[in-house]
Design a protein around this motif. Structure first.
Motif, PDB file in Angstrom:
ATOM      1  N   LYS A 113       0.741  -1.393  -0.133  1.00  0.00           N
ATOM      2  CA  LYS A 113      -0.133  -0.080   0.125  1.00  0.00           C
ATOM      3  C   LYS A 113       0.955   1.136  -0.059  1.00  0.00           C
ATOM      4  O   LYS A 113       0.394   2.326  -0.443  1.00  0.00           O
ATOM      5  N   SER A 114       2.224   1.267   0.459  1.00  0.00           N
ATOM      6  CA  SER A 114       3.021   2.389   0.436  1.00  0.00           C
ATOM      7  C   SER A 114       3.820   2.552  -1.137  1.00  0.00           C
ATOM      8  O   SER A 114       4.267   3.450  -1.376  1.00  0.00           O
ATOM      9  N   SER A 115       3.500   1.352  -2.017  1.00  0.00           N
ATOM     10  CA  SER A 115       4.121   1.528  -3.278  1.00  0.00           C
ATOM     11  C   SER A 115       3.252   2.614  -4.148  1.00  0.00           C
ATOM     12  O   SER A 115       2.108   2.518  -4.074  1.00  0.00           O
ATOM     13  N   LEU A 116       4.067   3.201  -4.995  1.00  0.00           N
ATOM     14  CA  LEU A 116       3.369   3.944  -6.051  1.00  0.00           C
ATOM     15  C   LEU A 116       3.163   3.029  -7.415  1.00  0.00           C
ATOM     16  O   LEU A 116       4.248   2.838  -7.925  1.00  0.00           O
ATOM     17  N   VAL A 117       2.014   2.986  -7.673  1.00  0.00           N
ATOM     18  CA  VAL A 117       1.625   2.306  -9.111  1.00  0.00           C
ATOM     19  C   VAL A 117       0.818   3.098  -9.895  1.00  0.00           C
ATOM     20  O   VAL A 117      -0.294   3.390  -9.338  1.00  0.00           O
ATOM     21  N   ILE A 118       1.398   3.794 -10.896  1.00  0.00           N
ATOM     22  CA  ILE A 118       0.435   4.612 -11.725  1.00  0.00           C
ATOM     23  C   ILE A 118       0.624   4.381 -13.341  1.00  0.00           C
ATOM     24  O   ILE A 118       1.700   3.627 -13.616  1.00  0.00           O
ATOM     25  N   GLN A 119      -0.509   4.259 -13.947  1.00  0.00           N
ATOM     26  CA  GLN A 119      -0.543   4.034 -15.169  1.00  0.00           C
ATOM     27  C   GLN A 119       0.636   4.660 -15.947  1.00  0.00           C
ATOM     28  O   GLN A 119       0.629   6.175 -15.945  1.00  0.00           O
ATOM     29  N   TRP A 120       1.232   4.123 -16.959  1.00  0.00           N
ATOM     30  CA  TRP A 120       2.567   4.459 -17.567  1.00  0.00           C
ATOM     31  C   TRP A 120       2.035   5.682 -18.745  1.00  0.00           C
ATOM     32  O   TRP A 120       1.062   5.517 -19.406  1.00  0.00           O
ATOM     33  N   ARG A 121       2.741   6.717 -18.841  1.00  0.00           N
ATOM     34  CA  ARG A 121       2.643   7.640 -20.057  1.00  0.00           C
ATOM     35  C   ARG A 121       4.001   7.560 -20.672  1.00  0.00           C
ATOM     36  O   ARG A 121       5.021   7.850 -20.201  1.00  0.00           O
ATOM     37  N   ASP A 122       4.080   7.280 -22.108  1.00  0.00           N
ATOM     38  CA  ASP A 122       4.906   7.486 -23.108  1.00  0.00           C
ATOM     39  C   ASP A 122       6.010   8.729 -22.725  1.00  0.00           C
ATOM     40  O   ASP A 122       7.229   8.643 -22.706  1.00  0.00           O
ATOM     41  N   THR A 123       5.302   9.913 -22.291  1.00  0.00           N
ATOM     42  CA  THR A 123       6.000  11.184 -22.212  1.00  0.00           C
ATOM     43  C   THR A 123       7.025  11.106 -20.793  1.00  0.00           C
ATOM     44  O   THR A 123       7.875  11.824 -20.881  1.00  0.00           O
ATOM     45  N   TRP A 124       7.035  10.252 -20.094  1.00  0.00           N
ATOM     46  CA  TRP A 124       7.907  10.174 -18.944  1.00  0.00           C
ATOM     47  C   TRP A 124       9.246   9.474 -19.140  1.00  0.00           C
ATOM     48  O   TRP A 124       9.909   9.624 -18.553  1.00  0.00           O
TER      49      TRP A 124
END
Length: 143
Positions: A113-124
């Protein structure tokens, strides 16, 4: 406590902006958490854990154990899946800032729950590579 402050600052940098876009700013890799781009392939329940088969596309920051590109296991406790923290779906790509905890079978990485999981964006991709180079040169500010 100091590590939590760094991670909180990082999460603020990655949260949606007022325009509704995700911004990736600041020294995002100045944390000890492994930072990888993953593609979720499948999920299986294994006791108190969920084992996700993931393809690690890019490794931006190594954790305590060496992470290699290719197919690996991502472990998440069942209780964290139940609260949808982190919330992940099969066949999607994500940026994962995990934790340094060892996985149940000593292979793969762990998210909680402390991990950050966010949907990928190619601009990153380009910006993350810049942060990676900055850190290698010792220019990553420590809090």
């Amino acid at each position: 406590m100091l590590e939590e402050a760094r991670e909180t600052r990082l999460i603020r940098q990655l949260l949606p902006t007022s325009q509704g876009n995700l911004a990736l700013e600041g020294p995002a890799l100045c944390v000890s958490a492994p930072t990888v781009q993953i593609h979720i392939l499948k999920a299986d329940k294994a006791g108190d854990w969920w084992k996700f088969t993931v393809n690690i596309i890019s490794v931006y920051k190594q954790g305590t154990s060496r992470i290699r590109r290719g197919d690996q296991s991502l472990w998440i406790r069942s209780r964290d899946i139940a609260c949808k923290c982190p919330k992940i779906k099969p066949l999607k790509k994500y940026l994962l800032l995990g934790n340094a905890e060892d996985s149940p079978d000593q292979s793969g990485i762990v998210a909680d729950k402390s991990s950050l999981v966010i949907q990928w964006r190619d601009t990153w991709a380009r910006r993350l590579r810049k942060f990676q180079q900055r850190e290698k040169k010792g220019k990553c500010k420590k809090a």
